[in-house]
Design a protein around this motif. Structure first.
Motif, mmCIF file in Angstrom:
data_model
loop_
_atom_site.group_PDB
_atom_site.id
_atom_site.type_symbol
_atom_site.label_atom_id
_atom_site.label_comp_id
_atom_site.label_asym_id
_atom_site.label_seq_id
_atom_site.Cartn_x
_atom_site.Cartn_y
_atom_site.Cartn_z
ATOM 1 N N LEU A 90 11.429 -22.559 -7.586
ATOM 2 C CA LEU A 90 12.526 -21.598 -7.490
ATOM 3 C C LEU A 90 13.586 -21.885 -8.533
ATOM 4 O O LEU A 90 13.925 -23.043 -8.794
ATOM 5 C CB LEU A 90 13.157 -21.658 -6.095
ATOM 6 C CG LEU A 90 12.310 -21.118 -4.944
ATOM 7 C CD1 LEU A 90 12.826 -21.633 -3.621
ATOM 8 C CD2 LEU A 90 12.303 -19.606 -4.957
ATOM 9 N N CYS A 91 14.109 -20.823 -9.076
ATOM 10 C CA CYS A 91 15.224 -20.901 -10.011
ATOM 11 C C CYS A 91 16.418 -20.222 -9.340
ATOM 12 O O CYS A 91 16.255 -19.213 -8.645
ATOM 13 C CB CYS A 91 14.833 -20.200 -11.303
ATOM 14 S SG CYS A 91 16.191 -19.829 -12.416
ATOM 15 N N HIS A 104 22.176 -17.989 -6.375
ATOM 16 C CA HIS A 104 21.416 -16.740 -6.350
ATOM 17 C C HIS A 104 20.002 -17.062 -6.805
ATOM 18 O O HIS A 104 19.794 -17.418 -7.965
ATOM 19 C CB HIS A 104 22.062 -15.705 -7.268
ATOM 20 C CG HIS A 104 23.486 -15.390 -6.884
ATOM 21 N ND1 HIS A 104 23.822 -14.267 -6.171
ATOM 22 C CD2 HIS A 104 24.644 -16.056 -7.101
ATOM 23 C CE1 HIS A 104 25.133 -14.248 -5.976
ATOM 24 N NE2 HIS A 104 25.658 -15.318 -6.525
ATOM 25 N N PHE A 105 19.057 -16.927 -5.901
ATOM 26 C CA PHE A 105 17.690 -17.350 -6.174
ATOM 27 C C PHE A 105 16.807 -16.210 -6.660
ATOM 28 O O PHE A 105 16.978 -15.049 -6.252
ATOM 29 C CB PHE A 105 17.044 -17.923 -4.911
ATOM 30 C CG PHE A 105 17.522 -19.296 -4.548
ATOM 31 C CD1 PHE A 105 18.651 -19.460 -3.761
ATOM 32 C CD2 PHE A 105 16.836 -20.418 -4.988
ATOM 33 C CE1 PHE A 105 19.102 -20.736 -3.418
ATOM 34 C CE2 PHE A 105 17.267 -21.696 -4.653
ATOM 35 C CZ PHE A 105 18.406 -21.848 -3.868
ATOM 36 N N GLU B 41 9.708 -14.650 -0.908
ATOM 37 C CA GLU B 41 10.983 -14.400 -1.578
ATOM 38 C C GLU B 41 11.791 -15.691 -1.694
ATOM 39 O O GLU B 41 11.509 -16.690 -1.047
ATOM 40 C CB GLU B 41 11.789 -13.352 -0.800
ATOM 41 C CG GLU B 41 11.084 -12.012 -0.692
ATOM 42 C CD GLU B 41 11.923 -10.988 0.063
ATOM 43 O OE1 GLU B 41 11.380 -9.900 0.321
ATOM 44 O OE2 GLU B 41 13.084 -11.275 0.387
ATOM 45 N N GLY B 42 12.833 -15.630 -2.536
ATOM 46 C CA GLY B 42 13.720 -16.766 -2.649
ATOM 47 C C GLY B 42 14.780 -16.735 -1.556
ATOM 48 O O GLY B 42 14.992 -15.711 -0.906
ATOM 49 N N LEU B 86 12.868 -18.501 7.203
ATOM 50 C CA LEU B 86 13.221 -19.921 7.090
ATOM 51 C C LEU B 86 14.722 -20.013 6.873
ATOM 52 O O LEU B 86 15.248 -19.423 5.936
ATOM 53 C CB LEU B 86 12.476 -20.544 5.911
ATOM 54 C CG LEU B 86 12.725 -22.037 5.655
ATOM 55 C CD1 LEU B 86 12.105 -22.881 6.764
ATOM 56 C CD2 LEU B 86 12.164 -22.453 4.303
ATOM 57 N N TYR B 87 15.414 -20.714 7.751
ATOM 58 C CA TYR B 87 16.855 -20.867 7.648
ATOM 59 C C TYR B 87 17.170 -22.233 7.062
ATOM 60 O O TYR B 87 16.796 -23.266 7.614
ATOM 61 C CB TYR B 87 17.512 -20.691 9.020
ATOM 62 C CG TYR B 87 17.469 -19.255 9.484
ATOM 63 C CD1 TYR B 87 16.323 -18.727 10.072
ATOM 64 C CD2 TYR B 87 18.563 -18.412 9.304
ATOM 65 C CE1 TYR B 87 16.258 -17.400 10.461
ATOM 66 C CE2 TYR B 87 18.514 -17.080 9.696
ATOM 67 C CZ TYR B 87 17.360 -16.587 10.274
ATOM 68 O OH TYR B 87 17.306 -15.262 10.653
ATOM 69 N N LEU B 88 17.879 -22.223 5.946
ATOM 70 C CA LEU B 88 18.187 -23.449 5.213
ATOM 71 C C LEU B 88 19.686 -23.685 5.193
ATOM 72 O O LEU B 88 20.461 -22.762 4.957
ATOM 73 C CB LEU B 88 17.709 -23.327 3.765
ATOM 74 C CG LEU B 88 16.204 -23.225 3.541
ATOM 75 C CD1 LEU B 88 15.908 -22.474 2.255
ATOM 76 C CD2 LEU B 88 15.584 -24.603 3.486
#
Lengths: 114, 114
Positions: A90-91, A104-105, B41-42, B86-88
């Protein structure tokens, strides 16, 4: 406003090969972070670039490297690929170099090593 | 050593139930962020908390930052299938060298069944 874009979306490589992943930040953002998200390990910080300079790197071997270009886009290079490098990369971009700003991914590059 | 511990790591509940996710550390954070990541997704930022004891609400989601800024919780009321993800949590802390660093927890994978 276009979001963070990453390419390619998926990649399959074999052990020992090399790979380059690309990231374009949100327009106006100067800072780019790279993360590795392997199964069960959460997001592991890889590299942080700001204004073209490497500001910090995580606990990864030197075969993980990258750079940031004058237009603030970034590349992540991984040499001598190993099976455990299989992960989602991921960036994320932020407006400036302060790490307490929201990240912001992009949607990531899924790298599979066979 | 994981700086941020999230619990539980997995949760599968029925639509309409309530739940709480915890993010704990022995370190003090200058700010803490919560993200949600959906498959493929990110992560997307939900909220940032900065002040000890701060409570923020986002529709059915309530976020709280501990008084000592070492922990945080996310409470979801009347969970819906769209809350699945997924909660980070991610905290910004000051290193011994005086620089700021952002660290992510491993995440809590939530499944809300209809």
């Amino acid at each position: 406003e276009a979001g963070v874009t990453q390419s390619p979306t998926h990649l399959i490589k074999t052990r020992g090969q090399q790979v380059t992943l690309r990231c374009s930040p949100i327009s106006g953002h100067t800072s780019v972070y790279w993360y590795q998200q392997a199964l069960g390990l959460g997001l592991q910080f890889l590299l942080w670039y700001d204004e073209g300079e490497e500001r910090n790197r995580g606990n990864f071997p030197p075969r993980f490297s990258g750079r940031q270009f004058p237009n603030y886009s970034s590349e992540l290079n991984v040499n001598a690929l190993e099976l455990e490098d299989s992960a989602l990369y991921l960036c994320a971009s932020v407006p400036t170099g302060y790490s307490n700003q929201p990240q912001h991914f992009g949607d990531g590059t899924r790298l599979s090593i066979l | 050593t994981q700086l941020l511990e999230q619990s539980p790591q997995f949760l599968s509940i029925q639509e309409g139930e309530n739940l709480t996710v915890y993010c704990n550390s022995s370190s003090v954070f200058s700010s803490l962020q919560w993200y949600r990541q959906e498959p493929g997704e990110g992560p997307v930022l939900l909220v940032t908390v900065v002040t000890g004891g701060e409570v923020k609400k986002l529709k059915r989601l309530t976020f709280q930052f501990g008084d000592a800024r070492k922990d945080s919780s996310l409470h979801i009321t009347a969970a819906q299938p769209g809350d699945t993800g997924l909660y980070l949590c991610a905290g910004t802390y000051l290193t011994q060298g005086g620089s700021e660093k952002l660290v992510f927890g491993k995440g809590m994978k939530l499944t809300v069944n209809p």
